[in-house]
Enzyme design. Structure first.
Site, PDB file in Angstrom:
ATOM      1  N   HIS A  22      68.060 -22.180  77.258  1.00  0.00           N
ATOM      2  CA  HIS A  22      66.801 -21.543  77.663  1.00  0.00           C
ATOM      3  C   HIS A  22      65.663 -21.726  76.669  1.00  0.00           C
ATOM      4  O   HIS A  22      64.531 -21.342  76.938  1.00  0.00           O
ATOM      5  CB  HIS A  22      67.000 -20.031  77.880  1.00  0.00           C
ATOM      6  CG  HIS A  22      67.095 -19.249  76.609  1.00  0.00           C
ATOM      7  ND1 HIS A  22      68.240 -19.129  75.895  1.00  0.00           N
ATOM      8  CD2 HIS A  22      66.154 -18.549  75.915  1.00  0.00           C
ATOM      9  CE1 HIS A  22      68.039 -18.388  74.815  1.00  0.00           C
ATOM     10  NE2 HIS A  22      66.774 -18.026  74.802  1.00  0.00           N
TER      11      HIS A  22
HETATM   12  C1  UD1 Z   1      62.262 -14.844  75.514  1.00  0.00           C
HETATM   13  C2  UD1 Z   1      62.039 -14.885  74.006  1.00  0.00           C
HETATM   14  C3  UD1 Z   1      63.156 -15.678  73.353  1.00  0.00           C
HETATM   15  C4  UD1 Z   1      64.522 -15.146  73.745  1.00  0.00           C
HETATM   16  C5  UD1 Z   1      64.626 -15.044  75.265  1.00  0.00           C
HETATM   17  C6  UD1 Z   1      65.914 -14.340  75.615  1.00  0.00           C
HETATM   18  C7  UD1 Z   1      59.664 -14.883  73.345  1.00  0.00           C
HETATM   19  C8  UD1 Z   1      58.557 -15.712  72.812  1.00  0.00           C
HETATM   20  N1  UD1 Z   1      60.779 -15.559  73.695  1.00  0.00           N
HETATM   21  O1  UD1 Z   1      62.199 -16.174  75.984  1.00  0.00           O
HETATM   22  O2  UD1 Z   1      63.032 -15.600  71.933  1.00  0.00           O
HETATM   23  O3  UD1 Z   1      65.505 -16.019  73.253  1.00  0.00           O
HETATM   24  O4  UD1 Z   1      63.536 -14.285  75.782  1.00  0.00           O
HETATM   25  O5  UD1 Z   1      66.311 -14.559  76.911  1.00  0.00           O
HETATM   26  O6  UD1 Z   1      59.539 -13.693  73.426  1.00  0.00           O
HETATM   27  N2  UD1 Z   1      61.494 -15.217  83.843  1.00  0.00           N
HETATM   28  C9  UD1 Z   1      61.926 -14.789  85.070  1.00  0.00           C
HETATM   29  N3  UD1 Z   1      62.462 -13.547  85.163  1.00  0.00           N
HETATM   30  C10 UD1 Z   1      62.593 -12.703  84.111  1.00  0.00           C
HETATM   31  C11 UD1 Z   1      62.142 -13.145  82.861  1.00  0.00           C
HETATM   32  C12 UD1 Z   1      61.586 -14.406  82.745  1.00  0.00           C
HETATM   33  O7  UD1 Z   1      61.842 -15.500  86.053  1.00  0.00           O
HETATM   34  O8  UD1 Z   1      63.120 -11.584  84.267  1.00  0.00           O
HETATM   35  C13 UD1 Z   1      60.926 -16.584  83.739  1.00  0.00           C
HETATM   36  C14 UD1 Z   1      59.420 -16.639  83.970  1.00  0.00           C
HETATM   37  O9  UD1 Z   1      59.132 -17.832  84.626  1.00  0.00           O
HETATM   38  C15 UD1 Z   1      58.867 -16.683  82.566  1.00  0.00           C
HETATM   39  C16 UD1 Z   1      59.927 -17.478  81.832  1.00  0.00           C
HETATM   40  O10 UD1 Z   1      61.155 -17.090  82.424  1.00  0.00           O
HETATM   41  O11 UD1 Z   1      57.605 -17.276  82.488  1.00  0.00           O
HETATM   42  C17 UD1 Z   1      59.967 -17.223  80.341  1.00  0.00           C
HETATM   43  O12 UD1 Z   1      60.109 -15.826  80.076  1.00  0.00           O
HETATM   44  P1  UD1 Z   1      59.616 -15.217  78.667  1.00  0.00           P
HETATM   45  O13 UD1 Z   1      60.021 -13.816  78.563  1.00  0.00           O
HETATM   46  O14 UD1 Z   1      58.180 -15.551  78.439  1.00  0.00           O
HETATM   47  O15 UD1 Z   1      60.384 -16.097  77.599  1.00  0.00           O
HETATM   48  P2  UD1 Z   1      61.913 -16.477  77.509  1.00  0.00           P
HETATM   49  O16 UD1 Z   1      62.027 -17.948  77.655  1.00  0.00           O
HETATM   50  O17 UD1 Z   1      62.716 -15.618  78.396  1.00  0.00           O
HETATM   51  N1  UDP Z   2      73.823 -13.014  77.875  1.00  0.00           N
HETATM   52  C1  UDP Z   2      74.214 -12.335  79.034  1.00  0.00           C
HETATM   53  N2  UDP Z   2      74.221 -13.021  80.223  1.00  0.00           N
HETATM   54  C2  UDP Z   2      73.878 -14.335  80.312  1.00  0.00           C
HETATM   55  C3  UDP Z   2      73.480 -15.015  79.129  1.00  0.00           C
HETATM   56  C4  UDP Z   2      73.450 -14.322  77.929  1.00  0.00           C
HETATM   57  O1  UDP Z   2      74.549 -11.146  78.970  1.00  0.00           O
HETATM   58  O2  UDP Z   2      73.911 -14.882  81.416  1.00  0.00           O
HETATM   59  C5  UDP Z   2      73.783 -12.276  76.601  1.00  0.00           C
HETATM   60  C6  UDP Z   2      74.559 -12.920  75.493  1.00  0.00           C
HETATM   61  O3  UDP Z   2      75.915 -12.529  75.548  1.00  0.00           O
HETATM   62  C7  UDP Z   2      73.835 -12.417  74.257  1.00  0.00           C
HETATM   63  C8  UDP Z   2      72.402 -12.316  74.732  1.00  0.00           C
HETATM   64  O4  UDP Z   2      72.440 -12.273  76.143  1.00  0.00           O
HETATM   65  O5  UDP Z   2      74.276 -11.140  73.874  1.00  0.00           O
HETATM   66  C9  UDP Z   2      71.644 -13.508  74.255  1.00  0.00           C
HETATM   67  O6  UDP Z   2      70.455 -13.589  74.928  1.00  0.00           O
HETATM   68  P1  UDP Z   2      69.645 -14.947  75.097  1.00  0.00           P
HETATM   69  O7  UDP Z   2      70.554 -16.115  74.999  1.00  0.00           O
HETATM   70  O8  UDP Z   2      68.853 -14.793  76.326  1.00  0.00           O
HETATM   71  O9  UDP Z   2      68.616 -14.883  73.880  1.00  0.00           O
HETATM   72  P2  UDP Z   2      68.657 -15.235  72.332  1.00  0.00           P
HETATM   73  O10 UDP Z   2      69.850 -14.604  71.719  1.00  0.00           O
HETATM   74  O11 UDP Z   2      68.660 -16.724  72.205  1.00  0.00           O
HETATM   75  O12 UDP Z   2      67.371 -14.679  71.823  1.00  0.00           O
END
Ligand code: UD1
Ligand code: UDP
Length: 381
Positions: free
Chosen positions: A218
């Protein structure tokens, strides 16, 4: 004391469970927690599922900011958090990790002199092209209590001028740094006991114990750059086909959306036709633990998933150019393979043929959340 906890993204919701559990079990007479969900993540399987499953109290406030550019998203959160802090007047704000929700909490609180407690402080990738690196550096430098999960994080803070030893009173000008252990180690230990019996994710996906790859992707540079995205999926597909091995990929919505645009059509078709390549929607935390415990190897660009692989004694191929969790690589349990097809295939071979892999206990004693509560009470109330 009253604390305001900010959560927003999936990993923060999960991390917060450890502190809420410690407060409920040991500190309910001394700490009141107000939970603010920024709404950064909002899909049912990116947010609500964790409240239902992990016993986290429902948020007192939800800012419902949703998705957006970094500036707009963070600004909307700052305005909302500021209003709540002015109304609640807490002894501290508690922030987790490195997301835009973390940064918004740090800016809103520090400007109105609410002490900032940063959990997962001190981690560095030394790559400021990562939005998370900016968020964590900025948050650390306005914090009053900084809890680092690792020795390396504690040392990183000292390298940036934080003192390892200093006296009370602590404030943003005289911050206190700790090596506290990892609240996610607390959570992984706690929930691992029930993960197998409470989930059916392994049988539901026809997976075989110790005989599948668990993958997650992601990170923004991996999803947004077509060359990287194609290299990652090509490597996973080739490993799966060559070894007749299932790949289970619970896919973040960001990646799911970008696959349609950035993945080569032919590769996409081949993946869809493969009986080994299984892409599913994001899973719950208990399901994720069951997958981590039962897989052969983890391949991921996630920070949290890298570490959980280690907790459950599985090797991990890190699909990034660097990691903040350098101990995993130093121990030999993980290898950095970037989004490089050749390196990923080599790392898979090396890690799956290794015997006697070591997983030392370097993330604390499973009681980091209790330690954090005690220190907050001692130093901020
Ligand atoms: C964010 C964090 C990242 C973390 C990740 C965990 C920042 C800058 N990044 O990244 O550090 O590792 O969360 O998962 O804060 N979207 C959906 N549904 C949701 C949420 C997001 O469809 O419930 C989609 C949207 O298109 C959105 C994109 O995901 O634009 C990115 O979401 P965003 O929260 O901006 O960043 P992440 O890539 O999730
Ligand atoms: N996780 C989850 N379901 C998923 C993928 C990840 O519960 O489908 C959990 C995972 O076990 C970990 C956390 O989400 O505890 C990590 O989140 P993510 O990979 O989104 O973000 P990051 O740690 O890179 O910020």
């Amino acid at each position: 004391m009253k604390i305001v906890t900010i959560i927003g993204a999936r990993p923060q919701i999960i991390k917060a469970a450890a502190l809420s559990r410690a407060i409920k079990n040991k500190f309910s007479n001394s700490i009141t927690e107000i939970i603010v969900h920024t709404g950064q993540h909002y899909d049912e399987n990116m947010s609500q599922v964790f409240f239902d499953e992990l016993g986290i109290p429902e948020p007192n406030y939800n800012l419902n900011v949703g998705s957006g550019s970094h500036g707009k998203q963070t600004a909307t959160m700052i305005a909302g958090i500021e209003d709540i802090l002015l109304q609640e007047i807490p002894s501290a704000i508690v922030l987790y990790g490195d997301t835009n929700s973390t940064l918004a909490g740090a800016i809103a609180a520090s400007k109105i002199h609410v002490p900032v407690v940063h959990i997962e402080a001190g981690l560095r990738s030394f790559n400021k092209a990562m939005p998370e690196e900016i968020n964590r550096i900025m948050c650390d430098h306005v914090s009053t209590l900084l809890f680092s999960p690792t020795k390396t994080g504690f040392q990183n803070l000292q390298n940036e001028g934080f003192k390892a030893k200093n006296e009370k009173p602590f404030n943003a000008n005289n911050p206190k740094i700790y090596h506290s252990g990892d609240v996610m180690f607390d959570n992984s230990l706690y929930f691992s006991e029930v993960a197998d019996e409470k989930t059916t994710i392994i049988s539901k996906n026809n997976l075989h114990k110790n005989n599948f790859i668990l993958a997650t992707i992601h990170r923004n540079n991996n999803t947004d750059e077509p060359a990287r995205l194609n290299a990652l999926f090509n490597a996973l597909y080739k490993i799966s086909e060559a070894n007749k091995l299932d790949v289970l990929l619970p896919l973040h919505p960001r990646t799911a959306k970008l696959l349609e645009f950035n993945l080569e059509a032919e590769l996409h078709q081949k993946m869809k036709a493969s009986k080994h390549f299984k892409i599913i929607p994001p899973v719950s935390f208990l399901e994720m633990i069951a997958l981590e415990k039962n897989c052969k190897i983890v391949m991921t660009d996630s920070g949290g998933v890298q570490k959980e692989a280690f907790y459950f004694e599985k090797p991990c191929v890190i699909l990034r150019t660097e990691t903040e969790w350098v101990e995993l690589v130093e121990c030999g349990a993980a290898m950095i393979a970037d989004a490089d097809e050749r390196k990923i295939m080599e790392a898979y071979k090396t890690l799956t043929s290794k015997t006697n892999m070591k997983f030392p206990k370097i993330y604390g004693d499973g009681k980091a959340a209790e330690f954090i509560c005690e220190e907050m009470l001692e130093n901020l109330s």
